[in-house]
Design a protein around this motif. Structure first.
Motif, PDB file in Angstrom:
ATOM      1  N   ASN A 252       0.861  -1.174   0.000  1.00  0.00           N
ATOM      2  CA  ASN A 252       0.000   0.000   0.000  1.00  0.00           C
ATOM      3  C   ASN A 252       0.902   1.230   0.000  1.00  0.00           C
ATOM      4  OD1 ASN A 252      -1.862   2.021   0.346  1.00  0.00           O
ATOM      5  ND2 ASN A 252      -2.450   1.415   2.411  1.00  0.00           N
ATOM      6  N   VAL A 253       0.913   1.951  -1.112  1.00  0.00           N
ATOM      7  CA  VAL A 253       1.817   3.089  -1.252  1.00  0.00           C
ATOM      8  C   VAL A 253       1.138   4.427  -0.941  1.00  0.00           C
ATOM      9  CG1 VAL A 253       3.313   1.894  -2.891  1.00  0.00           C
ATOM     10  CG2 VAL A 253       1.383   3.257  -3.747  1.00  0.00           C
ATOM     11  N   ALA A 254      -0.114   4.394  -0.471  1.00  0.00           N
ATOM     12  CA  ALA A 254      -0.858   5.633  -0.230  1.00  0.00           C
ATOM     13  C   ALA A 254      -0.761   6.151   1.203  1.00  0.00           C
ATOM     14  CB  ALA A 254      -2.327   5.429  -0.591  1.00  0.00           C
TER      15      ALA A 254
ATOM     16  N   LEU B  40       0.833  10.258  -4.859  1.00  0.00           N
ATOM     17  CA  LEU B  40       1.723   9.234  -4.316  1.00  0.00           C
ATOM     18  C   LEU B  40       3.170   9.715  -4.204  1.00  0.00           C
ATOM     19  CD1 LEU B  40       0.258   6.178  -6.252  1.00  0.00           C
ATOM     20  CD2 LEU B  40      -0.263   6.909  -3.903  1.00  0.00           C
ATOM     21  N   GLY B  41       3.463  10.881  -4.775  1.00  0.00           N
ATOM     22  CA  GLY B  41       4.787  11.469  -4.641  1.00  0.00           C
ATOM     23  C   GLY B  41       5.839  10.884  -5.574  1.00  0.00           C
ATOM     24  N   ALA B  42       5.508   9.815  -6.265  1.00  0.00           N
ATOM     25  CA  ALA B  42       6.405   9.161  -7.226  1.00  0.00           C
ATOM     26  C   ALA B  42       5.529   8.314  -8.142  1.00  0.00           C
ATOM     27  CB  ALA B  42       7.436   8.292  -6.515  1.00  0.00           C
ATOM     28  N   ASN B  43       6.132   7.776  -9.190  1.00  0.00           N
ATOM     29  CA  ASN B  43       5.386   6.930 -10.123  1.00  0.00           C
ATOM     30  C   ASN B  43       5.444   5.471  -9.691  1.00  0.00           C
ATOM     31  OD1 ASN B  43       4.916   9.221 -11.655  1.00  0.00           O
ATOM     32  ND2 ASN B  43       6.682   8.878 -12.960  1.00  0.00           N
ATOM     33  N   TYR B  44       4.307   4.799  -9.805  1.00  0.00           N
ATOM     34  CA  TYR B  44       4.170   3.393  -9.414  1.00  0.00           C
ATOM     35  C   TYR B  44       3.383   2.649 -10.481  1.00  0.00           C
ATOM     36  CZ  TYR B  44       5.417   4.938  -4.694  1.00  0.00           C
ATOM     37  OH  TYR B  44       6.059   5.460  -3.604  1.00  0.00           O
TER      38      TYR B  44
ATOM     39  N   ILE C  80      -7.363  -3.459 -15.067  1.00  0.00           N
ATOM     40  CA  ILE C  80      -7.311  -4.495 -16.102  1.00  0.00           C
ATOM     41  C   ILE C  80      -5.878  -4.937 -16.355  1.00  0.00           C
ATOM     42  CG2 ILE C  80      -7.733  -4.957 -18.544  1.00  0.00           C
ATOM     43  CD1 ILE C  80     -10.265  -3.264 -18.263  1.00  0.00           C
ATOM     44  N   SER C  81      -4.987  -3.991 -16.442  1.00  0.00           N
ATOM     45  CA  SER C  81      -3.548  -4.265 -16.422  1.00  0.00           C
ATOM     46  C   SER C  81      -2.964  -3.185 -15.517  1.00  0.00           C
ATOM     47  CB  SER C  81      -2.954  -4.222 -17.828  1.00  0.00           C
ATOM     48  OG  SER C  81      -3.145  -2.947 -18.398  1.00  0.00           O
ATOM     49  N   PRO C  82      -1.792  -3.394 -14.956  1.00  0.00           N
ATOM     50  CA  PRO C  82      -1.243  -2.374 -14.056  1.00  0.00           C
ATOM     51  C   PRO C  82      -1.182  -1.013 -14.760  1.00  0.00           C
ATOM     52  CG  PRO C  82       0.098  -4.345 -14.003  1.00  0.00           C
ATOM     53  CD  PRO C  82      -0.889  -4.529 -15.115  1.00  0.00           C
ATOM     54  N   ILE C  83      -1.523   0.029 -14.018  1.00  0.00           N
ATOM     55  CA  ILE C  83      -1.524   1.384 -14.577  1.00  0.00           C
ATOM     56  C   ILE C  83      -0.363   2.165 -13.964  1.00  0.00           C
ATOM     57  CG2 ILE C  83      -2.821   3.528 -14.864  1.00  0.00           C
ATOM     58  CD1 ILE C  83      -5.391   1.853 -14.484  1.00  0.00           C
ATOM     59  N   PHE C  84       0.441   2.760 -14.825  1.00  0.00           N
ATOM     60  CA  PHE C  84       1.569   3.571 -14.396  1.00  0.00           C
ATOM     61  C   PHE C  84       1.019   4.927 -13.970  1.00  0.00           C
ATOM     62  CE2 PHE C  84       5.422   6.166 -15.438  1.00  0.00           C
ATOM     63  CZ  PHE C  84       6.304   5.517 -14.589  1.00  0.00           C
ATOM     64  N   GLY C  85       1.268   5.314 -12.717  1.00  0.00           N
ATOM     65  CA  GLY C  85       0.717   6.586 -12.290  1.00  0.00           C
ATOM     66  C   GLY C  85       1.265   7.102 -10.982  1.00  0.00           C
ATOM     67  N   ARG C  86       0.992   8.365 -10.768  1.00  0.00           N
ATOM     68  CA  ARG C  86       1.369   9.058  -9.536  1.00  0.00           C
ATOM     69  C   ARG C  86       0.134   9.507  -8.758  1.00  0.00           C
ATOM     70  NH1 ARG C  86       5.467  14.169  -8.769  1.00  0.00           N
ATOM     71  NH2 ARG C  86       4.614  14.839  -6.773  1.00  0.00           N
ATOM     72  N   TYR C  87      -0.977   9.733  -9.473  1.00  0.00           N
ATOM     73  CA  TYR C  87      -2.205  10.226  -8.853  1.00  0.00           C
ATOM     74  C   TYR C  87      -3.293   9.157  -8.917  1.00  0.00           C
ATOM     75  CZ  TYR C  87       0.255  14.607  -9.411  1.00  0.00           C
ATOM     76  OH  TYR C  87       1.208  15.590  -9.355  1.00  0.00           O
ATOM     77  N   VAL C  88      -3.986   8.987  -7.800  1.00  0.00           N
ATOM     78  CA  VAL C  88      -5.121   8.062  -7.739  1.00  0.00           C
ATOM     79  C   VAL C  88      -6.295   8.868  -7.201  1.00  0.00           C
ATOM     80  CG1 VAL C  88      -6.031   5.926  -6.762  1.00  0.00           C
ATOM     81  CG2 VAL C  88      -3.591   6.102  -7.329  1.00  0.00           C
TER      82      VAL C  88
END
Length: 170
Positions: free
Chosen positions: A28-30, A79-83, A139-147
């Motif tokens: 959990n990166v949030a 999230l402060g970085a890309n995940y 559906i597939s992992p999403i590259f992102g910084r904001y959720v």
């Protein structure tokens, strides 16, 4: 398993699929990250309550967040970085008002403008709101910084207790 060039019945008793253990480490990166929302219902229920690690589903616990009643209410965590985001888990209120998240969607991406990001999972239906934890499998992992979570229909409070973002640290 598939029959090729035949129209017989396919009938078998067991199938085993063996895979190597994954090296993926999902967490959990949030927790503790910067969260904002379209408005605050009151100072006691800020956006940061939804990333405090407390999954209590009772409003009185002081761990839930809420916007004011408004069209398109939204909540967002940076999230402060890309995940690589695999799953988002929303912990919903269970003491009352469970349906305040109906017609909400989860989005993940690189843009601060949440409408530009990719939807993860389906829009929340009323039948899901009786569950304390609602899982959104991308559906597939999403590259992102904001959720984000946003009401896409109706004018209501956006009110829930925790958001966990299960992702791979890059």
């Amino acid at each position: 398993m598939q029959l090729v060039e035949r129209s017989d019945l396919l009938n078998f008793c067991e199938m085993q699929v063996m895979v190597e253990e994954s090296q993926l480490e999902l967490t959990n990166v949030a927790i503790g990250k910067t969260a904002t929302q379209s408005s605050d219902w009151s100072a006691s229920f800020p956006a940061s309550n939804a990333v405090d690690g407390n999954t209590n589903t009772n409003w009185g616990s002081g761990s839930c967040t809420s916007t004011q009643g408004e069209e398109g209410a939204w909540w967002k965590v940076d999230l402060g970085a890309n995940y690589l985001v695999y799953v988002v888990i929303v912990t919903n209120r269970q003491d009352c008002c469970e349906t305040r998240i109906v017609n909400s969607e989860i989005r993940v991406g690189l843009s601060e403008d949440i409408s530009q990001n990719t939807q993860c999972g389906d829009i929340i239906t009323e039948s899901q709101t009786s569950q304390a934890n609602i899982y959104f499998q991308c559906i597939s992992p999403i590259f992102g910084r904001y959720v984000s979570m946003q009401l896409v229909e109706g004018s209501e409070l956006l009110n829930f207790c925790e958001m966990r973002v299960i992702a791979e640290e890059l």
